[in-house]
Design a protein around this motif. Structure first.
Motif, PDB file in Angstrom:
ATOM      1  N   GLY A  60       0.616  -1.179  -0.006  1.00  0.00           N
ATOM      2  CA  GLY A  60       0.307   0.181   0.148  1.00  0.00           C
ATOM      3  C   GLY A  60       1.025   1.430   0.130  1.00  0.00           C
ATOM      4  N   LEU A  61       2.521   1.104   0.300  1.00  0.00           N
ATOM      5  CA  LEU A  61       3.182   2.269   0.577  1.00  0.00           C
ATOM      6  C   LEU A  61       3.878   2.557  -1.028  1.00  0.00           C
ATOM      7  N   SER A  62       2.766   1.441  -2.104  1.00  0.00           N
ATOM      8  CA  SER A  62       4.310   1.090  -3.397  1.00  0.00           C
ATOM      9  C   SER A  62       4.613   2.643  -4.103  1.00  0.00           C
ATOM     10  N   SER A  63       4.590   3.116  -4.493  1.00  0.00           N
ATOM     11  CA  SER A  63       5.681   4.207  -4.963  1.00  0.00           C
ATOM     12  C   SER A  63       5.945   5.034  -6.398  1.00  0.00           C
ATOM     13  N   ALA A  64       6.344   5.416  -7.695  1.00  0.00           N
ATOM     14  CA  ALA A  64       6.661   5.906  -8.445  1.00  0.00           C
ATOM     15  C   ALA A  64       8.202   6.845  -7.671  1.00  0.00           C
ATOM     16  N   LYS A  65       7.981   7.509  -6.394  1.00  0.00           N
ATOM     17  CA  LYS A  65       9.220   8.053  -5.328  1.00  0.00           C
ATOM     18  C   LYS A  65       9.623   7.389  -4.875  1.00  0.00           C
ATOM     19  N   THR A  66      11.188   7.512  -3.755  1.00  0.00           N
ATOM     20  CA  THR A  66      11.422   7.136  -2.944  1.00  0.00           C
ATOM     21  C   THR A  66      11.133   7.445  -1.593  1.00  0.00           C
ATOM     22  N   PRO A  67      10.984   6.275  -0.541  1.00  0.00           N
ATOM     23  CA  PRO A  67      11.027   7.609   0.998  1.00  0.00           C
ATOM     24  C   PRO A  67      12.114   8.209   1.347  1.00  0.00           C
ATOM     25  N   ASN A  68      11.571   9.008   1.726  1.00  0.00           N
ATOM     26  CA  ASN A  68      12.188   9.902   2.173  1.00  0.00           C
ATOM     27  C   ASN A  68      12.995   9.971   3.413  1.00  0.00           C
ATOM     28  N   PRO A  69      14.542   9.850   3.729  1.00  0.00           N
ATOM     29  CA  PRO A  69      14.683   9.695   5.483  1.00  0.00           C
ATOM     30  C   PRO A  69      14.572   9.990   6.473  1.00  0.00           C
ATOM     31  N   ASN A  70      14.166  10.934   5.990  1.00  0.00           N
ATOM     32  CA  ASN A  70      14.495  12.455   6.730  1.00  0.00           C
ATOM     33  C   ASN A  70      12.860  13.123   7.468  1.00  0.00           C
ATOM     34  N   SER A  71      11.833  12.102   6.781  1.00  0.00           N
ATOM     35  CA  SER A  71      10.491  12.203   6.929  1.00  0.00           C
ATOM     36  C   SER A  71      10.156  12.702   7.715  1.00  0.00           C
ATOM     37  N   ARG A 136     -10.860  13.272  -5.642  1.00  0.00           N
ATOM     38  CA  ARG A 136     -10.706  13.792  -4.261  1.00  0.00           C
ATOM     39  C   ARG A 136      -8.922  12.780  -4.233  1.00  0.00           C
ATOM     40  N   ALA A 137      -7.979  13.362  -3.852  1.00  0.00           N
ATOM     41  CA  ALA A 137      -7.069  13.178  -4.141  1.00  0.00           C
ATOM     42  C   ALA A 137      -6.179  13.450  -2.527  1.00  0.00           C
ATOM     43  N   GLU A 138      -4.869  12.596  -1.802  1.00  0.00           N
ATOM     44  CA  GLU A 138      -4.042  12.522  -1.019  1.00  0.00           C
ATOM     45  C   GLU A 138      -3.191  13.304  -1.183  1.00  0.00           C
ATOM     46  N   VAL A 139      -3.426  13.974  -0.446  1.00  0.00           N
ATOM     47  CA  VAL A 139      -2.279  15.412   0.024  1.00  0.00           C
ATOM     48  C   VAL A 139      -1.676  14.984   1.459  1.00  0.00           C
ATOM     49  N   ALA A 140      -0.391  15.571   1.312  1.00  0.00           N
ATOM     50  CA  ALA A 140       0.492  15.685   2.077  1.00  0.00           C
ATOM     51  C   ALA A 140       1.380  17.072   2.736  1.00  0.00           C
ATOM     52  N   PHE A 141       1.230  16.290   3.753  1.00  0.00           N
ATOM     53  CA  PHE A 141       2.189  18.267   4.396  1.00  0.00           C
ATOM     54  C   PHE A 141       3.469  17.857   4.683  1.00  0.00           C
ATOM     55  N   GLY A 142       4.122  17.387   4.627  1.00  0.00           N
ATOM     56  CA  GLY A 142       5.931  16.798   4.699  1.00  0.00           C
ATOM     57  C   GLY A 142       6.039  15.749   3.494  1.00  0.00           C
ATOM     58  N   TYR A 143       7.200  16.211   3.361  1.00  0.00           N
ATOM     59  CA  TYR A 143       7.984  14.953   2.576  1.00  0.00           C
ATOM     60  C   TYR A 143       8.312  13.713   2.844  1.00  0.00           C
ATOM     61  N   ILE A 144       6.937  13.129   2.820  1.00  0.00           N
ATOM     62  CA  ILE A 144       7.238  11.322   2.894  1.00  0.00           C
ATOM     63  C   ILE A 144       8.124  10.889   2.446  1.00  0.00           C
ATOM     64  N   TYR A 145       7.769  11.491   0.341  1.00  0.00           N
ATOM     65  CA  TYR A 145       8.609  11.094  -0.137  1.00  0.00           C
ATOM     66  C   TYR A 145       9.357  11.756  -1.539  1.00  0.00           C
TER      67      TYR A 145
END
Length: 150
Positions: A60-71, A136-145
């Motif tokens: 469920g966390l799969s993404s075209a982006k890479t996870p941000n290790p500083n998130s 209806r879209a997910e939004v981010a308030f921090g750089y998770i990816y």
């Protein structure tokens, strides 16, 4: 308009899924409604072509982006579920190109792409200006990816 289980179906649904296992699961799940629900093995974004797609430990966390290790999420339990297990090359398209090829217009979008929602919307500029009524879209308030838009 189609008939399904003695009621009329007024809508067609397109589910875009590039994880091979999840694609098969969804296709089987919706096989009885195949005339109104189509699972498409395609990633949506702002370009057509191919891209690397990261399959995470928790799919469920799969993404075209890479996870941000500083998130800020890094300190949360189960963050290791966002570790990349495998990267695969997937076909990409845009909302506008998909709709043009099918001769359709979109009324509503639900977008939850783990960090690439903005790119998906960029690829739908024509549909956004002419057809789409709601999103209806997910939004981010921090750089998770990494490289994702807030």
């Amino acid at each position: 308009m189609q008939k399904h289980n003695n009621f009329l179906v007024w809508s067609n649904y397109f589910l875009f899924e590039v994880d091979p296992d999840e694609f098969i699961r969804l296709r089987e799940q919706y096989s009885s409604t195949q005339k109104s629900v189509e699972v498409v093995p395609l990633a949506l974004g702002n370009t057509q072509g191919t891209m690397d797609f990261n399959l995470m430990r928790h799919r469920g966390l799969s993404s075209a982006k890479t996870p941000n290790p500083n998130s800020i999420w890094r300190d949360r339990p189960h963050w290791q579920d966002a570790e990349i297990e495998q990267s695969i090359v997937v076909e990409t398209s845009t909302i506008d190109a998909f709709c043009s090829q099918r001769g359709i217009s979109v009324d509503f979008l639900k977008i939850d792409t783990e960090g690439s929602e903005f790119e998906v919307l960029e690829g739908g500029a024509e549909q956004l200006s002419s057809a789409i009524l709601g999103i209806r879209a997910e939004v981010a308030f921090g750089y998770i990816y990494n490289d994702s838009k807030l």
